[in-house]
Design an enzyme around this catalytic site. Structure first.
Site, short mmCIF file in Angstrom:
data_model
loop_
_atom_site.label_atom_id
_atom_site.label_comp_id
_atom_site.label_asym_id
_atom_site.label_seq_id
_atom_site.Cartn_x
_atom_site.Cartn_y
_atom_site.Cartn_z
N THR A 13 36.81 44.79 39.71
CA THR A 13 36.02 45.99 39.37
C THR A 13 35.40 45.86 37.98
O THR A 13 34.19 46.02 37.80
CB THR A 13 36.94 47.23 39.42
N VAL A 14 36.23 45.60 36.97
CA VAL A 14 35.70 45.56 35.60
C VAL A 14 34.91 44.26 35.36
O VAL A 14 33.84 44.28 34.75
CB VAL A 14 36.84 45.71 34.55
N VAL A 132 42.02 51.72 26.45
CA VAL A 132 42.34 53.15 26.41
C VAL A 132 41.08 53.95 26.74
O VAL A 132 40.04 53.78 26.10
CB VAL A 132 42.85 53.58 25.01
N LYS A 205 48.91 53.98 26.83
CA LYS A 205 47.70 54.28 26.05
C LYS A 205 48.05 55.06 24.79
O LYS A 205 47.46 54.83 23.73
CB LYS A 205 46.71 55.04 26.93
N GLY A 302 36.46 52.97 35.92
CA GLY A 302 35.26 52.63 36.67
C GLY A 302 34.66 51.35 36.12
O GLY A 302 34.75 51.09 34.92
N1 LIG Z 1 39.32 49.48 37.00
C1 LIG Z 1 39.17 50.26 35.94
O1 LIG Z 1 38.48 51.28 35.99
C2 LIG Z 1 39.83 49.90 34.64
C3 LIG Z 1 39.67 50.74 33.53
C4 LIG Z 1 40.25 50.38 32.31
C5 LIG Z 1 40.99 49.22 32.23
N2 LIG Z 1 41.16 48.45 33.33
C6 LIG Z 1 41.96 47.22 33.21
O2 LIG Z 1 41.11 46.13 33.48
C7 LIG Z 1 41.86 45.08 34.10
C8 LIG Z 1 41.19 44.69 35.42
O3 LIG Z 1 41.13 45.81 36.28
P1 LIG Z 1 40.25 45.77 37.61
O4 LIG Z 1 40.25 47.17 38.12
O5 LIG Z 1 38.96 45.09 37.37
O6 LIG Z 1 41.18 44.87 38.55
P2 LIG Z 1 40.78 44.20 39.94
O7 LIG Z 1 39.59 44.86 40.54
O8 LIG Z 1 42.03 44.14 40.74
O9 LIG Z 1 40.37 42.72 39.53
C9 LIG Z 1 41.27 41.77 39.09
C10 LIG Z 1 40.58 40.43 39.07
O10 LIG Z 1 41.46 39.47 38.52
C11 LIG Z 1 41.67 38.40 39.44
N3 LIG Z 1 43.08 38.04 39.35
C12 LIG Z 1 44.14 38.89 39.39
N4 LIG Z 1 45.29 38.21 39.23
C13 LIG Z 1 44.95 36.91 39.11
C14 LIG Z 1 45.67 35.72 38.93
N5 LIG Z 1 47.00 35.73 38.86
N6 LIG Z 1 45.00 34.56 38.83
C15 LIG Z 1 43.65 34.55 38.91
N7 LIG Z 1 42.89 35.65 39.06
C16 LIG Z 1 43.54 36.82 39.16
C17 LIG Z 1 41.29 38.91 40.83
O11 LIG Z 1 40.81 37.84 41.61
P3 LIG Z 1 40.23 38.04 43.10
O12 LIG Z 1 38.99 38.87 42.93
O13 LIG Z 1 39.94 36.70 43.62
O14 LIG Z 1 41.31 38.79 43.85
C18 LIG Z 1 40.17 39.93 40.45
O15 LIG Z 1 38.94 39.26 40.36
C19 LIG Z 1 43.28 45.62 34.24
O16 LIG Z 1 44.05 45.22 33.14
C20 LIG Z 1 43.08 47.13 34.21
O17 LIG Z 1 44.23 47.84 33.75
C21 LIG Z 1 40.60 48.75 34.53
#
Ligand SMILES: NC(=O)c1ccc[n+]([C@@H]2O[C@H](COP(=O)([O-])OP(=O)(O)OC[C@H]3O[C@@H](n4cnc5c(N)ncnc54)[C@H](OP(=O)(O)O)[C@@H]3O)[C@@H](O)[C@H]2O)c1
Length: 431
Positions: A13-14, A132, A205, A302
Site C-alpha cells: 500500500t505505502v 505517526v 505512536k 492510506g
Molecule cells: N498502510 C498504511 O496506511 C500505513 C500508514 C502508516 C504507516 N504504515 C506502515 O508502513 C509499512 C507498510 O505498510 P503497508 O500497508 O504498505 O503494508 P503492505 O501493503 O502489507 O505491504 C508490505 C510490502 O512489504 C513486502 N514484504 C513484507 N514482508 C516482507 C518480507 N519479509 N520480505 C520481503 N518483502 C516483504 C510485501 O511484499 P509483497 O507485495 O510481495 O507481498 C509488500 O510489498 C508498515 O510498517 C505500516 O505500519 C502503513
C-alpha cells in the site's frame, strides 16, 4: 549529483504510494533537490503479484541484499512492516552508509533510539515522519515547528480504526462487533485487529510522540494502555447525555519535568477540539507554554497520504546530502525520564455502578468518594429492569489516580454495590 537512487523494502500500500508520488511530483522534486529521483530496486515477497503501480518487474527482488548492498543505492525506504527482521535489514543498510526513511512505528517505538544512534554514528539520516499519523506532518512540527517552545501536553487520536469504530458506535448506535466487521470489510481494520482495538498501535505512536515532544526517551512499556473492546452502547449513551464524546485518546502530559503517557478510551467534553475528529481521521492536539493550543488534523493512513510523509522525508535526506550534513539532525534527548507516580496523575472520572435500589445507598457511595478526597461533578440514578437494582452514573471532579483506585476498591467492597460496570477518564476543553 546526476540522480538519486532509492531502494524500497516493500511495495505494498505505502510502497506503491511512494512510487506514485515520486512519478507524479517529479518536477517539484527536481526543483527542490536539483536532480531526478529513481527507484532502483524493490524487495517484495512475490514478484508476480498484481500491484497498484506499473513497475518494471526487473527492479523487483526477493533477495534483501540486492537492495541493501547495492553501492548505487543512496537511500533505503522501508515500507514492509515487521520488527525484528526489518531491524536487521536497517542495521545492515546503515552500516553500508545508506540513509533510511521508514513508516514503521512498530519498529521505531521499540528500537528507535538504538537505530537513531547507529545512524548518527555512521553519518546517516534516519527519518520516520510517516510512522505517526500517516499524512499529518506531526513529527517535524514537534521537532522543528515548535522547537522554540516547551511542550507540556499532547493528546492524540492516532489510530484510525478505533476512531472509525467509536464514531459509528456513537452516531449509529451499533455494537462494537458489528462496526468492527464493517471496518474489516472496508479495509480500515486488519484481519487481526488486536493491536488496534487493544490500544497497542496508538501506544507505539504515543511513545514516539512523547519522546520527541518531551525530549525524553519514553519506552512502550512506560505507556499505560487500555483499548476499546469493553466500550458499550450504554456507556456512549450516558456520555452523550452528559455532553461528552468517547475517543481513544493517547495522552501525554508533563508537569515539573515528570510525565505520564497513556492510551485509553476517554470522554471528551463536546467543546474539546478532538471531539469533532470523526471516522478514520487522526488528529494530534499539542499544547505549548508559549504557543498555547494547536491541532494537527488529517488522514492517518492510506497509500498516498502516508507516501507524502515518506517522500517528504526523502526530500529532507536529499537536501542534507547536498549540504553534506546527513546524520546531524538527530538530537539526543535533553532530559532523563521521570514518570509520574499515581498520586501525581490527576483527572476527572466517569463511573457506572449497579447497586441495590434502597434507601441510603447513594449516601454510602458518596461517603466512599468524600473519604478519599473526591467529589461529584454530575450524578444520576436510574432504576434497572432487574428488581430492586439501580444504576448510578457519575462524573467526578479532579481526583488523583491513586485515590480513584482506592475508591474503586472500596466501592467493590460495599455490600450494596453489585458491579462497577465501567470507568473512563474524562478530559475537559482546555489545557
Ligand atoms: N498502510 C498504511 O496506511 C500505513 C500508514 C502508516 C504507516 N504504515 C506502515 O508502513 C509499512 C507498510 O505498510 P503497508 O500497508 O504498505 O503494508 P503492505 O501493503 O502489507 O505491504 C508490505 C510490502 O512489504 C513486502 N514484504 C513484507 N514482508 C516482507 C518480507 N519479509 N520480505 C520481503 N518483502 C516483504 C510485501 O511484499 P509483497 O507485495 O510481495 O507481498 C509488500 O510489498 C508498515 O510498517 C505500516 O505500519 C502503513
Amino acid at each position: 549529483m546526476e540522480s538519486i537512487s532509492v531502494g524500497l523494502l516493500g511495495l505494498g500500500t505505502v510502497g506503491c504510494g511512494v512510487v506514485k508520488v515520486i512519478e507524479n511530483h517529479q518536477d517539484k522534486l527536481m526543483h527542490q533537490i536539483g536532480c531526478p529521483v529513481k527507484i532502483k530496486k524493490a524487495l517484495v515477497q512475490e514478484v508476480n503479484k498484481v500491484r497498484d503501480v506499473d513497475v518494471d518487474t526487473s527492479i523487483l527482488t526477493l533477495n534483501p541484499e540486492d537492495v541493501l548492498l547495492d553501492p548505487e543505492i543512496d537511500i533505503i525506504v522501508e515500507v514492509m512492516g515487521d520488527i525484528e527482521k526489518t531491524k536487521e535489514y536497517l542495521i545492515q543498510a546503515i552500516r553500508q552508509k545508506k540513509h533510511v526513511v521508514t513508516a514503521n512505528k512498530d519498529l521505531m517505538a521499540v528500537y528507535g533510539p538504538e537505530l537513531l544512534s547507529l545512524a548518527s554514528e555512521n553519518q546517516c539520516d534516519l527519518f520516520y515522519e510517516a510512522s505517526v499519523a500517516g499524512g499529518i506532518p506531526i513529527l517535524r512540527s514537534l521537532v522543528d515547528g515548535l522547537a522554540s517552545d516547551r511542550i507540556t501536553k499532547m493528546m492524540g487520536i492516532v489510530n484510525g480504526t478505533t476512531n472509525f469504530i467509536l464514531t459509528k458506535m456513537t452516531k449509529e448506535g451499533r455494537s462494537f462487533d458489528d462496526v468492527l466487521s464493517e471496518a474489516q470489510a472496508l479495509g480500515y481494520a486488519e484481519a487481526d485487529p488486536t493491536a488496534d482495538v487493544g490500544g497497542l498501535d496508538a501506544a507505539r505512536k504515543m511513545a514516539i510522540l512523547s519522546t520527541l515532544g518531551f525530549s525524553m526517551n519514553i519506552d512502550l512499556d512506560d505507556v499505560k494502555i487500555k483499548g476499546i473492546t469493553e466500550v458499550t452502547g450504554e456507556d456512549l449513551q450516558y456520555a452523550k447525555q452528559f455532553g461528552y464524546t468517547m475517543k481513544l485518546i493517547g495522552y501525554a502530559h508533563r508537569e515539573d519535568d515528570r510525565v505520564e503517557v497513556s492510551v485509553e478510551p476517554t470522554l471528551l467534553e463536546d467543546s474539546h477540539p478532538l471531539a469533532s475528529v470523526h471516522d478514520e481521521y487522526n488528529a494530534v492536539y499539542v499544547y505549548g507554554e508559549a504557543v498555547g493550543e494547536t491541532m494537527f488534523y488529517g488522514p492517518g493512513a492510506g497509500g498516498l497520504p502516508t507516501a507524502t510523509a515518506v517522500v517528504s522525508d526523502l526530500v529532507g535526506v536529499m537536501k542534507n546530502m547536498r549540504l553534506g550534513v546527513n546524520g546531524k539532525s538527530a538530537v539526543s534527548p535533553q532530559f532523563s525520564k521521570l514518570l509520574k507516580e499515581n498520586e501525581e496523575i490527576y483527572s476527572k472520572y466517569f463511573l457506572r455502578l449497579h447497586v441495590e435500589d434502597e434507601v441510603g445507598v447513594l449516601a454510602s457511595v458518596t461517603s466512599v468518594f468524600s473519604r478519599n478526597g473526591a467529589s461529584f461533578k454530575k450524578v444520576l440514578q436510574n432504576p434497572l429492569q432487574e428488581q430492586k437494582k439501580a444504576e448510578i452514573v457519575l462524573v467526578t471532579h479532579q481526583a488523583s489516580l491513586k485515590n480513584f483506585e482506592k475508591i474503586l476498591m472500596e466501592l467493590r467492597d460495599l455490600e450494596a454495590v453489585h458491579l462497577v460496570k465501567s470507568t473512563y477518564r474524562v478530559e475537559g476543553g482546555n489545557a
